[in-house]
Enzyme design. Structure first.
Site, PDB file in Angstrom:
ATOM      1  N   TYR A  47       0.864  -1.195   0.000  1.00 58.20           N
ATOM      2  CA  TYR A  47       0.000   0.000   0.000  1.00 58.20           C
ATOM      3  C   TYR A  47       0.898   1.241   0.000  1.00 58.20           C
ATOM      4  CZ  TYR A  47      -4.181   2.593   1.737  1.00 58.20           C
ATOM      5  OH  TYR A  47      -5.252   3.419   1.906  1.00 58.20           O
ATOM      6  N   HIS A 202     -10.011  -3.465   8.735  1.00 54.98           N
ATOM      7  CA  HIS A 202     -10.278  -2.250   9.510  1.00 54.98           C
ATOM      8  C   HIS A 202     -11.027  -2.559  10.809  1.00 54.98           C
ATOM      9  CE1 HIS A 202     -10.074  -1.624   5.170  1.00 54.98           C
ATOM     10  NE2 HIS A 202      -9.241  -0.662   5.487  1.00 54.98           N
ATOM     11  N   LYS A 557     -12.190  15.338  17.316  1.00 57.14           N
ATOM     12  CA  LYS A 557     -11.540  14.903  16.074  1.00 57.14           C
ATOM     13  C   LYS A 557     -11.670  16.056  15.080  1.00 57.14           C
ATOM     14  CE  LYS A 557     -10.144  11.426  14.917  1.00 57.14           C
ATOM     15  NZ  LYS A 557      -8.765  10.848  15.033  1.00 57.14           N
ATOM     16  N   HIS A 563     -10.007   8.105  11.995  1.00 54.07           N
ATOM     17  CA  HIS A 563      -9.525   7.051  12.907  1.00 54.07           C
ATOM     18  C   HIS A 563      -9.981   7.369  14.319  1.00 54.07           C
ATOM     19  CE1 HIS A 563      -7.038   4.491  10.448  1.00 54.07           C
ATOM     20  NE2 HIS A 563      -6.579   5.550   9.830  1.00 54.07           N
TER      21      HIS A 563
HETATM   22  C1  SCA Z   1      -2.877 -17.252  -8.841  1.00 55.86           C
HETATM   23  N1  SCA Z   1      -3.495 -17.701  -9.942  1.00 55.86           N
HETATM   24  C2  SCA Z   1      -3.397 -19.023  -9.969  1.00 55.86           C
HETATM   25  C3  SCA Z   1      -2.657 -19.387  -8.820  1.00 55.86           C
HETATM   26  N2  SCA Z   1      -2.351 -18.257  -8.150  1.00 55.86           N
HETATM   27  N3  SCA Z   1      -3.840 -19.934 -10.827  1.00 55.86           N
HETATM   28  C4  SCA Z   1      -3.561 -21.227 -10.556  1.00 55.86           C
HETATM   29  N4  SCA Z   1      -2.852 -21.652  -9.485  1.00 55.86           N
HETATM   30  C5  SCA Z   1      -2.389 -20.765  -8.593  1.00 55.86           C
HETATM   31  N5  SCA Z   1      -1.700 -21.167  -7.561  1.00 55.86           N
HETATM   32  C6  SCA Z   1      -4.163 -16.874 -10.955  1.00 55.86           C
HETATM   33  C7  SCA Z   1      -5.410 -16.214 -10.399  1.00 55.86           C
HETATM   34  O1  SCA Z   1      -6.560 -17.021 -10.554  1.00 55.86           O
HETATM   35  C8  SCA Z   1      -5.479 -14.939 -11.202  1.00 55.86           C
HETATM   36  O2  SCA Z   1      -6.052 -15.154 -12.450  1.00 55.86           O
HETATM   37  C9  SCA Z   1      -4.030 -14.586 -11.414  1.00 55.86           C
HETATM   38  O3  SCA Z   1      -3.298 -15.808 -11.281  1.00 55.86           O
HETATM   39  C10 SCA Z   1      -3.516 -13.551 -10.395  1.00 55.86           C
HETATM   40  O4  SCA Z   1      -3.551 -14.122  -9.101  1.00 55.86           O
HETATM   41  P1  SCA Z   1      -4.468 -13.651  -7.911  1.00 55.86           P
HETATM   42  O5  SCA Z   1      -4.439 -14.693  -6.872  1.00 55.86           O
HETATM   43  O6  SCA Z   1      -5.806 -13.203  -8.361  1.00 55.86           O
HETATM   44  O7  SCA Z   1      -3.585 -12.415  -7.373  1.00 55.86           O
HETATM   45  P2  SCA Z   1      -3.797 -10.874  -7.540  1.00 55.86           P
HETATM   46  O8  SCA Z   1      -3.973 -10.494  -8.950  1.00 55.86           O
HETATM   47  O9  SCA Z   1      -2.695 -10.254  -6.800  1.00 55.86           O
HETATM   48  O10 SCA Z   1      -5.167 -10.601  -6.783  1.00 55.86           O
HETATM   49  C11 SCA Z   1      -5.306 -10.849  -5.430  1.00 55.86           C
HETATM   50  C12 SCA Z   1      -6.703 -10.472  -4.946  1.00 55.86           C
HETATM   51  C13 SCA Z   1      -6.986  -9.024  -5.340  1.00 55.86           C
HETATM   52  C14 SCA Z   1      -7.715 -11.369  -5.635  1.00 55.86           C
HETATM   53  C15 SCA Z   1      -6.775 -10.676  -3.448  1.00 55.86           C
HETATM   54  O11 SCA Z   1      -8.303  -8.621  -5.029  1.00 55.86           O
HETATM   55  C16 SCA Z   1      -6.021  -8.048  -4.721  1.00 55.86           C
HETATM   56  O12 SCA Z   1      -4.928  -7.840  -5.234  1.00 55.86           O
HETATM   57  N6  SCA Z   1      -6.365  -7.393  -3.624  1.00 55.86           N
HETATM   58  C17 SCA Z   1      -5.493  -6.398  -3.032  1.00 55.86           C
HETATM   59  C18 SCA Z   1      -6.254  -5.499  -2.169  1.00 55.86           C
HETATM   60  C19 SCA Z   1      -5.367  -4.471  -1.517  1.00 55.86           C
HETATM   61  O13 SCA Z   1      -4.192  -4.326  -1.834  1.00 55.86           O
HETATM   62  N7  SCA Z   1      -5.885  -3.678  -0.627  1.00 55.86           N
HETATM   63  C20 SCA Z   1      -5.159  -2.669   0.107  1.00 55.86           C
HETATM   64  C21 SCA Z   1      -5.970  -2.242   1.170  1.00 55.86           C
HETATM   65  P3  SCA Z   1      -7.548 -14.708 -12.781  1.00 55.86           P
HETATM   66  O14 SCA Z   1      -7.668 -13.295 -12.329  1.00 55.86           O
HETATM   67  O15 SCA Z   1      -7.687 -14.873 -14.217  1.00 55.86           O
HETATM   68  O16 SCA Z   1      -8.429 -15.601 -11.959  1.00 55.86           O
HETATM   69  S1  SCA Z   1      -5.122  -1.156   2.217  1.00 55.86           S
HETATM   70  C22 SCA Z   1      -6.249  -0.655   3.377  1.00 55.86           C
HETATM   71  O17 SCA Z   1      -7.438  -0.609   3.166  1.00 55.86           O
HETATM   72  C23 SCA Z   1      -5.745  -0.366   4.753  1.00 55.86           C
HETATM   73  C24 SCA Z   1      -5.402   0.999   4.964  1.00 55.86           C
HETATM   74  C25 SCA Z   1      -6.501   2.002   5.005  1.00 55.86           C
HETATM   75  O18 SCA Z   1      -6.410   2.932   4.204  1.00 55.86           O
HETATM   76  O19 SCA Z   1      -7.404   1.934   5.842  1.00 55.86           O
HETATM   77  N1  5AD Z   2       1.470   4.348   2.643  1.00 52.54           N
HETATM   78  C1  5AD Z   2       1.812   3.167   3.223  1.00 52.54           C
HETATM   79  N2  5AD Z   2       1.103   2.558   4.175  1.00 52.54           N
HETATM   80  C2  5AD Z   2      -0.001   3.163   4.613  1.00 52.54           C
HETATM   81  N3  5AD Z   2      -0.910   2.818   5.541  1.00 52.54           N
HETATM   82  C3  5AD Z   2      -1.843   3.776   5.578  1.00 52.54           C
HETATM   83  N4  5AD Z   2      -1.571   4.747   4.698  1.00 52.54           N
HETATM   84  C4  5AD Z   2      -0.432   4.391   4.073  1.00 52.54           C
HETATM   85  C5  5AD Z   2       0.353   4.980   3.044  1.00 52.54           C
HETATM   86  N5  5AD Z   2       0.002   6.128   2.489  1.00 52.54           N
HETATM   87  C6  5AD Z   2      -0.908   1.562   6.258  1.00 52.54           C
HETATM   88  C7  5AD Z   2      -0.542   1.633   7.677  1.00 52.54           C
HETATM   89  C8  5AD Z   2      -1.852   1.743   8.404  1.00 52.54           C
HETATM   90  C9  5AD Z   2      -2.699   0.860   7.576  1.00 52.54           C
HETATM   91  C10 5AD Z   2      -4.146   1.153   7.722  1.00 52.54           C
HETATM   92  O1  5AD Z   2      -2.242   1.033   6.248  1.00 52.54           O
HETATM   93  O2  5AD Z   2       0.035   0.410   7.982  1.00 52.54           O
HETATM   94  O3  5AD Z   2      -1.827   1.277   9.716  1.00 52.54           O
END
Ligand code: SCA
Ligand code: 5AD
Length: 681
Positions: A47, A202, A557, A563
């Protein structure tokens, strides 16, 4: 924590139905794929986002060059809440917790030189999901990438925003429609894009234990399935693009069990609803190590914590992972700390052999038994939610907040009384106060630049075309069958800004404002047998006698920071220690705080800020309140406050600063000392 036995044997798992299942087969408890990491290791997806599009673009390129395998965008709070950078409400928060994006031009700069047909991109966006998703699609289009080639994930999980993360714009009902519009649109137009990342992370950050985290995630997922299915969409058509997101904390065994149980329960849920294909039934997930578990004290210990949490995520079979940087509790990652965080995953993938075997804990008497217990506990929560009338009713009744906050308070009380050990915080505390360098962001510079860019954009675009597209968007918001993403794409393509799109929607759906509250009684109950707590209560009582009334605190806040775990825990602690406590709504302005202070005779003003915007926001507030108020009130600030900012806060009139890791008694004792001094002056 789920119950533990001193040891486990074959008797503990003999009755389990799924014990002969395999990875890649329903119910997928053992993993979504047969070969798991032998075929493809999880995606290293960190991230990232700060300052402007250019700075974040450079960080993306660096992450990809140094072993990162996917991108993940962190947007700033103004973007999350649908404000352009030049909006008065957003000034202090632009560019601090993520990247500032106002238009498709910024989005194009963000991905400049990155081939979007090859790199998958996650975008953590919920409130302003329409303009952000639209800007991504148009940026892809204008860089020559076909829609079918765009791969990635949009978080688009609004329900948890009302429960914990607090970056909502509209009320729950219109927000749910927007979520469903996005899923509906993407399932046709961007078949390789995951249209939701239904998040537990979260909840855990806000205080939920693993079982509650999973239960709330699945309860929200059910509500989304209901909303999307109500449009007549077939589960086998869209379900494989609903992805999940969990936190991984220090409770090692439970975390692995949680991720295994999650796949089992999701498979059961979608089978019950009639899904047929394996791809609809197998849960795919992203994990992030816990930010809350990391400490400001001895920050290098965080490298160890993160490694352990990352291993739990991997043993649990995650598809994608973010490992937090060790300077988490101090500021956003530096280049160096980001590199170490990424290397943690590279070392696990390439040096340990962990990727050689799918579900290595499968068949462990203990792990299979814990997985079953976790699933049972989650089913129990889901039954409670059903009995309340579903997750929306549970949210409105306050049940969700009470569960999460209750668990947060219990954890805090156990930290404060020493039962929950945190090395360097409540045990083996070091005198070595050396702090690593932290990232500083010149938010003022970015703010000026974004303002100029907005002005230029508005001068060069076809105003009539923009106005027509925005009017169409407003009209679409009034028509339940129109797809709002389709209309937003037109507006964004015409160079409407993110804020203008939000304004166009706000003409039909008003901005949502939630009440603020905290729980009284629970923190104190947990500490009732604790002499330190009794002595701090006596201190408050003595001060009460001296004043002739309970000391009164207002906790606030400011800005766009949502948060609220910290402020609610401190409110509960102060209340149970004998203060009278009120807390302000989120996003309060200085004028609102002034009105609250005028309405009752407060002795203390506490300001909680985790967004990095503490210097401008505290200054604005104290200037608005004036010298007399600062002299009279005990003013304290808590949150993510780097050491080097403390002198500036003190000069502004702040009496005490509490970064993460202070015990409740340390806060109360210092506060009483400050108040006593002010009172006698
Ligand atoms: C993978 N593949 C496989 C395989 N592994 N096929 C056969 N065998 C295996 N072992 C295939 C998959 O089916 C897919 O193809 C492709 O390879 C890519 O793999 P994947 O597993 O889908 O991986 P990816 O593309 O990285 O996707 C992962 C996921 C996706 C599905 C979980 O949604 C994702 O990347 N999520 C990330 C979310 C994120 O970063 N969030 C940050 C939040 P197909 O697609 O064709 O099926 S940060 C936050 O919210 C906190 C901070 C805040 O702000 O509050
Ligand atoms: N870059 C990297 N990490 C971040 N986080 C939040 N904002 C950022 C950013 N801009 C991470 C921290 C936080 C969690 C919710 O996501 O780890 O605790």
């Amino acid at each position: 924590m789920v119950e533990r036995k001193p040891f486990y044997s074959a008797d503990d798992i003999r009755h389990l139905e799924y014990q002969h299942s395999r990875p890649g087969e329903a119910p997928f408890l053992r993993g979504p794929f047969t070969q798991m990491y032998r075929h493809k290791p999880w995606t290293i997806r960190q991230y990232t986002g700060f300052a402007n599009a250019e700075a974040s673009n450079a960080a993306f390129k660096q992450t990809l060059a140094e072993g990162g395998q996917g991108l993940s965008v962190a947007f700033d709070l103004a973007t999350h809440l649908g404000f352009d950078s030049d909006h008065p409400a957003a000034q202090a928060d632009v560019a601090r917790t993520g990247v500032a994006i106002d238009s498709v031009e910024d989005m194009k700069r963000l991905f400049d030189g990155i081939d979007l047909s090859r790199v998958s991109v996650s975008m953590t966006m919920n409130g302003a999901v329409l303009p952000i998703m639209a800007a991504f699609i148009v940026a892809g289009e204008e860089s020559g990438v076909a829609r079918e080639q765009l791969r990635g994930t949009i978080q688009n999980d609004i329900l948890k925003e009302f429960m914990v993360r607090n970056t909502y714009i509209f009320a729950p009902k219109p927000s749910l429609r927007i979520c469903a519009d996005v899923v509906d649109y993407l399932s046709e137009a961007l078949p390789n894009f995951n249209s939701m990342s239904i998040s537990g992370y979260h909840f855990q950050e806000a205080g939920a234990e693993p079982a509650l985290e999973l239960a709330l995630t699945l309860a929200n997922a059910r509500a989304y399935l209901d909303a999307i299915s109500a449009r007549g969409l077939d589960l086998d058509h869209f379900c494989h693009r609903l992805s999940f997101f969990f936190g991984v904390g220090m409770n090692f065994f439970d975390e692995i069990a949680k991720l295994r149980a999650a796949r089992l329960l999701w498979c059961e849920e979608v089978e019950r609803r009639g899904a047929r294909s394996d791809r609809a039934k197998r849960m795919k997930m992203h994990c992030q190590t816990s930010g809350w578990s990391l400490t400001a004290q001895e920050p290098h210990n965080n490298l160890i914590r993160t490694t352990i949490e990352a291993m739990a995520g991997v043993f649990g079979g995650t598809q994608s992972l973010h490992t937090n940087a060790y300077d988490e509790a101090l500021s956003l990652p530096t280049e160096h700390s980001a590199r170490l965080a990424r290397n943690t995953q590279l070392i696990l993938q390439q040096e340990t052999g962990i990727c050689d075997v799918a579900d290595p804990w499968g068949g462990s008497y203990m792990m299979e038994s814990l997985t079953q217990q976790m699933a049972d506990k989650v089913r129990d929560y889901l039954r409670q939610i059903d009995a309340l009338g579903g997750i929306l009713a549970a949210l409105e009744s306050g049940w969700v907040s009470k569960q999460i906050h209750g668990q947060a308070l219990r954890t805090q009380s156990r930290i404060d009384n020493g039962q929950h050990p945190i090395i360097g915080v409540n045990r083996f505390v070091s005198d070595d106060e050396a702090r690593p360098p932290v990232r500083a962001i010149d938010a003022g510079e970015v703010l000026n630049q974004q303002r100029q860019r907005l002005q230029r954009l508005k001068e060069t675009r076809d105003t009539r075309r923009v106005e027509a597209a925005l009017a169409d968007l407003t009209a679409a918001a009034a028509s339940p069958t129109a797809n709002l993403l389709a209309f937003t794409i037109e507006a964004i393509r015409a160079r409407a800004t993110l804020g203008e799109c939000t304004q166009a929607l706000l003409k039909q759906m008003r901005r949502h404002q939630a009440d603020a509250h905290y729980l009284a009684g629970l923190y104190g109950i947990e500490r009732r047998q604790d002499t330190q707590w009794h002595s701090i209560r006596r201190e408050v009582e003595a001060y009460h006698q001296q004043l002739g009334q309970a000391p009164r605190a207002l906790l606030v806040k400011l800005g766009l920071d949502g948060h609220d775990r910290g402020v609610r825990v401190v409110a509960s602690g102060l209340k149970d220690a004998g203060f009278d406590v009120d807390i302000s709504p989120l996003f309060s302005t200085p004028e609102q705080v002034q009105r609250m202070l005028d309405a009752a005779p407060y002795d203390a003003l506490g300001i909680s800020l985790l967004s990095g915007a503490h210097l401008p926001l505290v200054e604005q507030l104290l200037n608005t309140l004036g010298q007399e108020a600062c002299d009279r009130l005990g003013v304290f600030v808590g949150g993510i406050i780097p050491d080097q900012d403390i002198p500036a806060l003190t000069t502004m009139g702040v009496d005490a600063v509490f970064p993460p890791g202070n015990s409740m008694e340390a806060i109360i004792s210092e506060l009483i000392a400050v108040l006593a001094e002010k009172h006698s002056a």
